[in-house]
Design a protein around this motif. Structure first.
Motif, mmCIF file in Angstrom:
data_model
loop_
_atom_site.group_PDB
_atom_site.id
_atom_site.type_symbol
_atom_site.label_atom_id
_atom_site.label_comp_id
_atom_site.label_asym_id
_atom_site.label_seq_id
_atom_site.Cartn_x
_atom_site.Cartn_y
_atom_site.Cartn_z
ATOM 1 N N ASN A 236 0.823 -1.216 0.000
ATOM 2 C CA ASN A 236 0.000 0.000 0.000
ATOM 3 C C ASN A 236 0.855 1.264 0.000
ATOM 4 O OD1 ASN A 236 -2.337 -1.564 -0.010
ATOM 5 N ND2 ASN A 236 -2.639 -1.417 2.200
ATOM 6 N N SER B 54 -0.897 -5.545 -2.132
ATOM 7 C CA SER B 54 -1.491 -4.224 -1.889
ATOM 8 C C SER B 54 -2.889 -4.131 -2.512
ATOM 9 C CB SER B 54 -0.603 -3.123 -2.475
ATOM 10 O OG SER B 54 0.670 -3.121 -1.872
ATOM 11 N N HIS B 55 -3.700 -3.238 -1.962
ATOM 12 C CA HIS B 55 -5.057 -3.039 -2.487
ATOM 13 C C HIS B 55 -5.362 -1.558 -2.703
ATOM 14 C CE1 HIS B 55 -5.987 -1.978 1.683
ATOM 15 N NE2 HIS B 55 -5.440 -3.127 2.055
ATOM 16 N N ARG C 104 -1.781 -12.203 -2.405
ATOM 17 C CA ARG C 104 -2.335 -11.729 -1.131
ATOM 18 C C ARG C 104 -1.187 -11.341 -0.208
ATOM 19 N NH1 ARG C 104 -2.602 -17.205 -1.315
ATOM 20 N NH2 ARG C 104 -1.731 -18.379 0.459
#
Length: 327
Positions: free
Chosen positions: A24, A56-57, A81
């Protein structure tokens, strides 16, 4: 091995690989890439950037794909993940091709301009050069104080005099990370593990900047994992050479306790004095037998560990001889 995908544009074999775990960090990534490109582009060494996205998302994977697509120096490793910093760093080591490997965080608190100084120190004959954030730009109560205490304890336990084990900015000869199996939060103990097998370790002060974007991924909860890992590291370092000695020391108090329990069960108090009982107390007899059994099993574990160590060493020597003859 975590599920990953890799974007690796073709380029000449690099001399230096810079491994950076990311989680992130979309707000920092472009500036990080620019700073690394500038710092390494001014050197005459061929280089690559191994950027590992740890699930990361926030858009980091998409931006990383874009950067890797336009610059052949960038190798992107993408986790499906989140696996943690140690897993991300281990994946970066697995994909790194350089003879010299540099690691750093992706939050721009480490300064890429220090990479040249780390490599210069490495070329003095060291195998590992650790960065020392002598003037850290972090909060005192939640980051600086726990870090100072932890560093003192780690240095005392491992016997490796490093001021800042938690600093990710380090330089290695490639054999060091490739020879270690990393898990949990073990990435912070690479220097201690490698020193245990003869690696030469140095440390130099490096710059440290306040975090500009995003949130820190570290918290006080990590202390418990670090303590657990430290115990494992101590055992690995101390037990590696002669495990039977240490298992023997562990079993010795149990062996000494066995006759004491038996004797307690075999005596009784009579007229203010001590006399032999007609029969041994069953509870003390059982406790004595169990203690002896546990002590014997500890010794057997030590024997098996010693046997495994000798057998693996024998096969490593046989393989080395076979390779030498084949050449």
């Amino acid at each position: 091995m975590p599920e990953t995908s890799t974007i690796a544009p073709g380029s000449a074999t690099p001399q230096v690989s810079v491994v950076v775990p990311l989680y992130n960090e979309v707000e920092n990534l472009e500036a990080l890439y620019d700073a690394l490109t500038w710092a390494l582009g001014t050197s005459d060494r061929r280089y690559e950037l191994v950027l590992v996205d740890d699930g990361s998302h926030d858009g980091t994977p998409e931006l990383l794909r874009s950067i890797a697509g336009r610059d052949p120096h960038v190798r992107a490793v993408l986790f499906a993940r989140n696996q943690g910093q140690t897993a991300a760093m281990a994946a970066g080591f697995a994909h790194a091709r350089g003879e010299l490997v540099v690691t750093m965080d992706g939050d721009l608190q480490n300064d890429p301009a220090d990479i040249g100084r780390l490599l210069a120190e490495l070329e003095k004959g060291f195998d590992i050069v650790c960065g020392w954030r002598r003037f850290r730009k972090d909060r005192f109560a939640t980051r600086l104080l726990p870090s100072k205490v932890a560093n003192k304890i780690i240095s005392w336990v491992t016997g490796v005099a490093i001021h800042d084990t938690g600093c990710s900015l380090k330089a290695y000869r490639s054999w060091v990370p490739r020879s270690l199996e990393l898990y949990s939060d073990m990435h912070r103990f690479i220097a201690a593990l490698a020193a245990g097998v003869g690696a030469r370790v140095s440390e130099i002060p490096v710059r440290h900047h306040p975090r500009r974007f995003g949130k820190s991924k570290y918290g006080l909860g990590r202390i418990f994992r670090v303590v657990a890992d430290l115990i494992v590291i101590k055992m690995l370092i101390q037990f590696a050479a002669h495990p039977i000695r240490w298992f023997g020391l562990l079993a010795l108090p149990l062996f000494l306790l066995t006759p004491v329990l038996f004797a307690i069960g075999a005596i009784k108090l009579a007229d203010g004095g001590i006399a032999l009982a007609d029969s041994i107390d069953s509870s003390f007899s059982m406790a004595s037998a169990v203690t002896a059994f546990i002590a014997l099993n500890v010794i057997l574990l030590g024997f098996l560990a010693e046997l495994q160590l000798k057998v693996s060493g024998f096969f490593r020597r046989r393989i080395a001889v076979t390779v030498k003859e084949a050449r």
